[in-house]
Design an enzyme around this catalytic site. Structure first.
Site, mmCIF file in Angstrom:
data_model
loop_
_atom_site.group_PDB
_atom_site.id
_atom_site.type_symbol
_atom_site.label_atom_id
_atom_site.label_comp_id
_atom_site.label_asym_id
_atom_site.label_seq_id
_atom_site.Cartn_x
_atom_site.Cartn_y
_atom_site.Cartn_z
ATOM 1 N N ASP A 157 0.065 -6.059 -13.662
ATOM 2 C CA ASP A 157 -0.926 -7.070 -14.001
ATOM 3 C C ASP A 157 -1.179 -6.956 -15.505
ATOM 4 O O ASP A 157 -1.055 -5.870 -16.077
ATOM 5 C CB ASP A 157 -2.215 -6.807 -13.219
ATOM 6 C CG ASP A 157 -3.359 -7.683 -13.691
ATOM 7 O OD1 ASP A 157 -3.192 -8.910 -13.717
ATOM 8 O OD2 ASP A 157 -4.415 -7.125 -14.046
ATOM 9 N N ASP B 219 -5.700 -4.009 -11.543
ATOM 10 C CA ASP B 219 -7.090 -3.548 -11.577
ATOM 11 C C ASP B 219 -8.074 -4.558 -11.012
ATOM 12 O O ASP B 219 -9.247 -4.248 -10.827
ATOM 13 C CB ASP B 219 -7.498 -3.210 -13.008
ATOM 14 C CG ASP B 219 -7.665 -4.468 -13.864
ATOM 15 O OD1 ASP B 219 -6.884 -5.419 -13.669
ATOM 16 O OD2 ASP B 219 -8.574 -4.496 -14.706
#
Length: 738
Positions: A433, A627
């Site tokens: 990500d 996250d």
């Protein structure tokens, strides 16, 4: 049809394989996937040939139970209670084992017991009394193990039951022989070294330790779903036909209803803005740190946060159709899918157990046919079973896992389940990500262009705003020791910018739409603005007294260790891919800066999970590092999910590994740790089998014609030696460094 089942009674890979085989062989079943960790099964089948009940019956015929899979919020509490019960059983077993080892081995450490215990029968009875409670506490292994042996489907429990029983029954035989004076006490070691009660107790206790470590990983799906459910507000403010605002339960909101969201409210359902302007924090869904400016006609998503202005939006998707509900479904489905985790010991047990039993029976029968005494034949057969006792086999994995988990914790890598360390060494593709993983996760000033006092003018306004861009400007101005002007008539225009008065002149700070509406010419900065956009920055335009003063670029910067860590991943032979919800310009800029060749932009939450599955379908073993809440489905779907420690609770719950240091440097450590642990496990298993199997011919009396035999005491010593080797090998992992 595709249906998910809850399956009960599975304890190892052999169990799940048996269930999968039983269902897969049914007519009309095209695919059956059994998840041992989640105790679930997903079946694709022809509804005309099979039914829910017929599939449940097939599972029952295989010796297990099947029912409809329904997620229940109380599951997390039930799993926690079961885990606590297992922990109590483990602690009591260890305490009893310690006492037992003291009685059986105290002489090795120079301790002397009272004269009462020096009597061989008293010593044997004492060890028996201590061993029996451990057997009772862990009787489930015997029940399941022998049940599978009877069904000709041995598993790890069968190994445990067989090894423990062999040690216990032989020791009980010695005790009875002593009591009946059938053994010459003068030839027996007074310390009871001929007894193997401690071997039975050790097998059961150490295997329970491994089962406890495995059980801890089963709670992650429920915890992640619970956290996702808490994101959706319980109530919504409904705007009625007569413009009255009433609070209603969010479950009663219908498609087409008008909902009011004030500053600070959580958007209740997915919809489209009908009136008002504002900025919305979508980080809970998109993972992106910068807020979205919204106005009439823009879409809003449930579980996002309204920051500044009052808006009225029309509900378009409610209940199970909302984005957050779909993410919950994806997390649940990913948690129930099958990961390609190899249970080496369980697979070996399918062949090892019947082979050992066969050798023991053959040994016993052969010596009787050759005219040897019954005692000799029985001694040889039991020696085969004792030397084949799976203590080291059962200890190899949990010992290495424990050492690996401890070493990881020291290096900022928190491992949530044993299974992940058996899988991470296979990872060949790493999906990252962007926001908060590769980048810092919060905006900061990246460039300032314009007149000398541009920063002073900007911070004079932005110090009065609570917008994330304003915070970035204020932090940068503070680092540059800039003192702001006094501002009067300050005004925050949601979705556009801010303005006020300094020394009688109007100051404006905002986006291009706000500036254009003010009629101020910024053409001299067009190329600069274009360049900032291409670099992935958000542009803040500053005007004073009706004239352009300059522009400030704000962007999410690369983390310090990202470039080096990504380079190390690539040097390890990993394919590295970055996913982001940002546009192409921002994605390309960060990818180039981080040294990443492959990236995907404008990626929605469900796209991340789908992309991970596509890579797996290509045969890739995927590690997902993220996250945000939007990363949770992909983290669950990946073979190894790694959450940045500073990320959301949902991402941390969904992942297999949590990086406490919030750096990709720890991600590299996690991948290296997986390699180290799996090598250690394989080495331990090799030596465990080497010691056990190498001694089987000797134990069976094959070399008795040369005067070489192996009584059960020596066989147990060889077994213990293999255990010591396994433990010492596992301890090498404690020296693991980043």
């Amino acid at each position: 049809m595709k249906q998910r089942f809850q399956v009960g009674g599975m304890y190892c890979a052999a169990c799940s394989a048996r269930v999968q085989k039983a269902v897969s062989e049914l007519e009309g079943v095209t695919k059956a996937e059994v998840n041992l960790i989640a105790n679930s099964m997903t079946v694709d089948y022809d509804g005309e040939l099979q039914s829910f009940d017929s599939i449940c019956r097939a599972v029952a015929d295989a010796g297990y139970t099947a029912s409809e899979y329904v997620y229940r919020s109380k599951d997390a509490e039930q799993n926690a209670a079961a885990l606590k019960k297992m922990l109590r059983r483990l602690i009591i077993s260890f305490i009893l084992l310690f006492v037992l080892m003291f009685f059986s081995m105290q002489h090795m450490f120079g301790y002397s017991l009272p004269a009462f215990f020096l009597d061989p029968i008293v010593m044997a009875v004492t060890q028996l009394i201590i061993t029996v409670p451990i057997i009772i506490l862990n009787f489930g292994y015997f029940k399941r193990g022998f049940k599978n042996l009877v069904k000709l489907a041995p598993n790890m429990d069968s190994l445990i039951a067989l090894g423990s029983s062999a040690s216990f029954i032989y020791s009980l035989y010695i005790l009875i022989a002593l009591a009946l004076n059938e053994l010459d006490i003068a030839t027996i070691n007074l310390h009871g070294a001929h007894l193997y009660f401690e071997s039975a107790a050790m097998i059961l206790t150490l295997i329970t330790l491994g089962k406890f470590l495995e059980a801890r990983g089963k709670n992650k799906t429920g915890a992640a779903i619970e956290g996702l459910m808490k994101l959706t507000p319980k109530t919504a403010t409904l705007l009625t036909a007569d413009n009255t605002e009433i609070s209603v339960n969010v479950t009663s909101v219908k498609e087409g209803d008008l909902i009011v969201a004030r500053p600070g409210d959580t958007i209740a359902v997915d919809g489209v803005v009908m009136s008002g302007t504002s900025s919305v924090d979508s980080s809970a869904i998109t993972g992106e740190s910068l807020p979205q400016e919204i106005t009439v006609g823009d879409k809003v998503t449930g579980a996002t946060q309204n920051l500044s202005g009052r808006i009225v939006y029309r509900a378009e998707k409610v209940g199970e159709d909302t984005v957050i509900a779909q993410i919950i479904h994806l997390v649940e489905e990913a948690g129930g899918s099958v990961a390609p985790i190899s249970r080496l010991a369980d697979k070996i047990s399918l062949y090892f157990v019947p082979t050992v039993i066969g050798i023991a029976l053959l040994t016993f029968t052969a010596w009787l046919l050759l005219g040897k005494e019954f005692a000799f034949a029985l001694n040889a057969a039991i020696s085969v079973l004792v030397i084949s006792c799976p203590c080291a086999l059962g200890l190899a994995t949990p010992a290495a896992i424990m050492a690996g988990i401890g070493a990881g914790a020291k290096n900022g890598v928190l491992v949530k389940s044993a299974a992940v360390l058996e899988t991470s060494h296979k990872v060949d593709t790493v999906v990252l990500d962007k926001t908060g993983t590769v980048t810092e996760g919060h905006p900061s000033v990246s460039a300032v262009f314009g007149d000398e006092d541009i920063l002073k003018l900007a911070v004079s306004l932005e110090k009065n705003s609570n917008h994330p861009l304003a915070d970035a400007v204020c932090r940068y101005a503070e680092s540059q020791n800039v003192t702001p002007f006094e501002v009067t008539d300050f005004k925050d225009v949601p979705g556009l910018g801010v303005n006020g008065t300094v020394n009688g002149q109007t100051v404006i700070a905002g986006n291009r739409r706000f500036i254009d509406r003010s009629g101020i010419d910024f053409s001299q900065y067009d190329s600069t603005i274009t360049g900032l956009y291409q670099s992935g920055a958000t542009v803040l335009l500053i005007a004073f007294g009706g004239k352009a003063k300059g522009v400030i670029g704000v962007k999410d910067g690369l983390k310090t260790e990202s470039f080096e860590s990504i380079a190390k991943m690539r040097s390890m032979g990993k394919r590295v891919i970055m996913l982001t919800g940002d546009g192409e310009g921002a994605a390309k800029a960060i990818a180039q800066e981080a040294g990443i060749d492959e990236y995907r932009f404008d990626v929605l939450p469900q796209d991340k999970e789908r992309y991970v599955r596509e890579l797996q379908a290509e045969g890739q073993c995927v590690a997902m590092i993220g996250d945000g809440i939007n990363d949770a489905p992909a983290l669950m779907s990946a073979d190894v999910g790694i959450a940045i420690g500073a990320g959301t609770d949902i991402a941390i719950e969904a992942a297999d590994i949590v990086l406490s240091g919030s750096s990709l440097k720890e991600a590299v450590t996690a991948l290296r740790l997986g390699d180290a642990v799996i090598r250690n496990i394989k080495m331990s298993l090799f030596w465990a089998f080497f010691y056990n199997t190498a001694g089987i011919p000797v134990a069976a009396g094959v070399f008795s014609f040369l005067g070489v035999t192996l009584n059960p005491m020596i066989a147990a010593a060889a077994m213990s030696c293999s255990s010591v080797c396994v433990v010492l090998n596992a301890l090498r992992l404690t020296r693991f460094k980043k």
